[in-house]
Design a protein around this motif. Structure first.
Motif, mmCIF file in Angstrom:
data_model
loop_
_atom_site.group_PDB
_atom_site.id
_atom_site.type_symbol
_atom_site.label_atom_id
_atom_site.label_comp_id
_atom_site.label_asym_id
_atom_site.label_seq_id
_atom_site.Cartn_x
_atom_site.Cartn_y
_atom_site.Cartn_z
ATOM 1 N N ASP A 120 -49.563 10.343 -48.045
ATOM 2 C CA ASP A 120 -49.474 11.177 -49.068
ATOM 3 C C ASP A 120 -50.407 11.247 -50.068
ATOM 4 N N ASN A 121 -51.121 10.101 -50.406
ATOM 5 C CA ASN A 121 -52.399 10.299 -51.466
ATOM 6 C C ASN A 121 -53.528 10.882 -50.496
ATOM 7 N N ALA A 133 -42.932 4.827 -53.606
ATOM 8 C CA ALA A 133 -43.932 4.029 -53.497
ATOM 9 C C ALA A 133 -45.258 5.414 -53.550
ATOM 10 N N SER A 134 -45.171 6.545 -52.988
ATOM 11 C CA SER A 134 -45.966 7.470 -52.953
ATOM 12 C C SER A 134 -46.249 7.862 -54.426
ATOM 13 N N ARG A 135 -45.245 8.185 -55.133
ATOM 14 C CA ARG A 135 -45.321 8.724 -56.558
ATOM 15 C C ARG A 135 -45.918 7.836 -57.445
ATOM 16 N N ALA A 162 -47.291 6.005 -48.167
ATOM 17 C CA ALA A 162 -47.977 6.373 -49.268
ATOM 18 C C ALA A 162 -49.542 6.622 -48.945
ATOM 19 N N GLN A 170 -48.168 5.254 -56.625
ATOM 20 C CA GLN A 170 -49.567 5.177 -56.004
ATOM 21 C C GLN A 170 -50.343 6.394 -56.501
#
Length: 525
Positions: free
Chosen positions: A214-215, A258-260, A211, A262
């Motif tokens: 990804d951010n 989790a990525s979406r 995550a 966050q």
């Protein structure tokens, strides 16, 4: 801590405090922030905050555009492409032309090309103001889509037109062919670069399940689109918008939950702080702009009133014919339902200008003819449209009885799709359970869980006077979670449970509570 950093922290604190006050008293935060900024600009102990065009156009604008673009519905954007194009391109060029002719007629000392530069500066409604206010007052989804689509693209048209007008003013005269060629290069180049960067960002997102990574990719993406586009003479705004829409449309397939979660939280905070910051910054420019003005006030007021009138009335003059004249063609009439005059009037009134216009005005060379006057007029247009139109837009929509989206229709559509999703989940469950030989009680439990979720949407269409079972479940489960959380806190305080374990359990509880709370808020809307 340096004075500059301290000032920035204080401004962000003011943004938080004023936005919280606006929500408590029922006012629109952008309007209140502008007014607070104007008052602050005249306080003797408040330092002068000079708006840096590079910071706004190259630092803040890409982030705000990307945050809006990844949330934009691509199918809805496509369905409304014609009205969006008429506003984002036609309206901008029309206002540029009319404002330029009006200013040159009132102040002959300002060359026509310089007057067109002012027209380009004040022509695009703000990418933040219109949609943020429209969403908060509950305008119809189609109206919000049109305003959002316009505000995502119109900055590119205005900034490229401004570039051409400035070049013509300082002596680098351009033919009509050259000007149109530059506009085409900016648009096509922006689309191509945005698509390439969007594809690259999607490729990176697809290959990581971390995550934080990804951010990090998400934060860098708008600048990776904006900077090369501007460097090669294309439109950085178009590149960021295309890139954001490409990634946003594919996001459900690119990254994990989790990525979406966050990323959504990050962009919500980013939008909240940056939007508030730019509105406050607009107000803080008031005193400096007045002090630098060297023209006689009677002439200044006449020009200001004329430009404001052209901007406000000109939008009505463009929007109404742009909506209804194409419907004289049978193909357009058959493909698009005719909007009500009330909705068209609201789109016409929602023409608030913002910080991009002011940053564009400040970017004019210091030797530019009539620069101080043009900056002042830009500020007046922003102030009148943002405060005047923004403040009255909710009243205007209620007075016209603008119809909102039907929540029952939304609930029915959701219920039907949930039922189809439940059937698909059942089929997949049977297939996977047969492969691994799952115990029957596990299959029954998963089947019941999916069925309960599918039935929740149908419950909302039932008797509104009775508490649906799903609401009773949420209410009771939230009470259980509160008791469970307190028990874990007590165990930590007694020293029988490590904090690391409690933190892991707390994350599970928070995710479940957030899901239950979000469903309840959605049902209350």
């Amino acid at each position: 801590m340096s004075a500059t950093l301290l000032d920035g922290v204080l401004l962000l604190a003011i943004v938080g405090a004023v936005s919280g006050l606006a929500r408590r008293v029922g006012l629109l935060a952008p309007i209140l922030l502008v007014m607070v900024g104007i008052i602050m600009s005249y306080l003797p102990f408040v330092p002068a905050f000079h708006l840096e065009p590079e910071l706004v156009l190259g630092g803040i604008l890409p982030l705000l555009l990307y945050a809006a673009a990844i949330q934009t519905s691509v199918p809805a954007f496509r369905r409304n492409l014609r009205p969006i194009g008429l506003l984002a391109f036609g309206h901008v060029l029309f206002i540029t032309l009319v404002v330029g002719l009006a200013v040159h007629a009132l102040v002959p000392g300002i060359p026509l090309a310089a007057a067109f530069a002012l027209g380009a500066i004040v022509s695009p409604p703000d990418a933040v103001a219109a949609t943020s206010i429209a969403r908060r007052i509950g305008l119809p989804r189609k109206t919000v889509t049109i305003l959002e689509g316009e505000s995502l693209v119109n900055d590119a048209t205005a900034l490229v037109t401004l570039r051409v007008a400035v070049a013509a003013t300082v002596g680098a005269a351009l033919s009509w062919d050259a000007a149109l060629r530059e506009l085409a290069i900016a648009a096509i180049g922006g689309v191509l670069i945005g698509w390439v960067v969007g594809w690259l960002a999607a490729w990176l997102h697809r290959r990581t399940d971390d995550a934080l990574i990804d951010n990090t990719v998400s934060i860098l993406t708008p600048f990776l689109a904006f900077v090369p586009a501007e460097r090669f003479g294309a439109s950085g705004v178009v590149a960021v918008v295309v890139c954001g829409m490409y990634v946003g449309h594919r996001r459900p397939l690119l990254m994990g939950p989790a990525s979406r979660l966050q990323m959504d939280a990050f962009w919500r905070v980013t939008q909240f702080l940056l939007e508030g910051f730019v509105f406050l910054l607009v107000g803080l420019q008031m005193r400096g702009i007045v002090d630098r003005l060297s023209y006689a006030w009677p002439m200044v007021l006449v020009v200001s009133a004329a430009v404001v009138g052209v901007v406000v009335v000109g939008r009505f003059v463009w929007v109404f014919p742009g909506v209804y004249l194409p419907r004289l063609l049978p193909r357009v009439r058959a493909r698009e339902p005719q909007p009500s005059p009330a909705n068209v009037a609201v789109v016409s009134w929602a023409g608030m200008r913002g910080v991009v216009s002011l940053a564009a005005a400040f970017s004019l060379p210091f030797t530019f003819p009539g620069r101080d006057l043009l900056v002042w007029v830009t500020f007046v247009v922003i102030l009148v449209t943002l405060v005047g139109q923004g403040f009255t837009l909710p009243w205007f929509a209620r007075w016209l009885r603008v119809s909102r989206d039907d929540p029952q229709a939304d609930a029915l559509a959701e219920a039907e799709v949930r039922q189809a999703a439940f059937r698909a989940a059942q089929r997949r469950l049977e297939e996977e359970a047969a492969k691994v030989g799952a115990p029957s009680y596990v299959v029954e439990r998963l089947n019941a869980l999916a069925e309960n979720r599918a039935n929740e949407a149908w419950e909302r269409l039932g008797n509104p006077d009775r508490e649906p079972p799903s609401e009773a479940f949420r209410r009771l489960r939230l009470a259980m979670l509160e008791a469970e959380r307190q028990e874990f806190i007590d165990a930590r305080d007694r020293g029988i449970l490590p904090d690391e374990v409690r933190n892991r359990v707390e994350l599970e509880q928070d995710l479940e509570e957030m899901m239950l709370s979000r469903r309840r808020r959605r049902d209350d809307e």
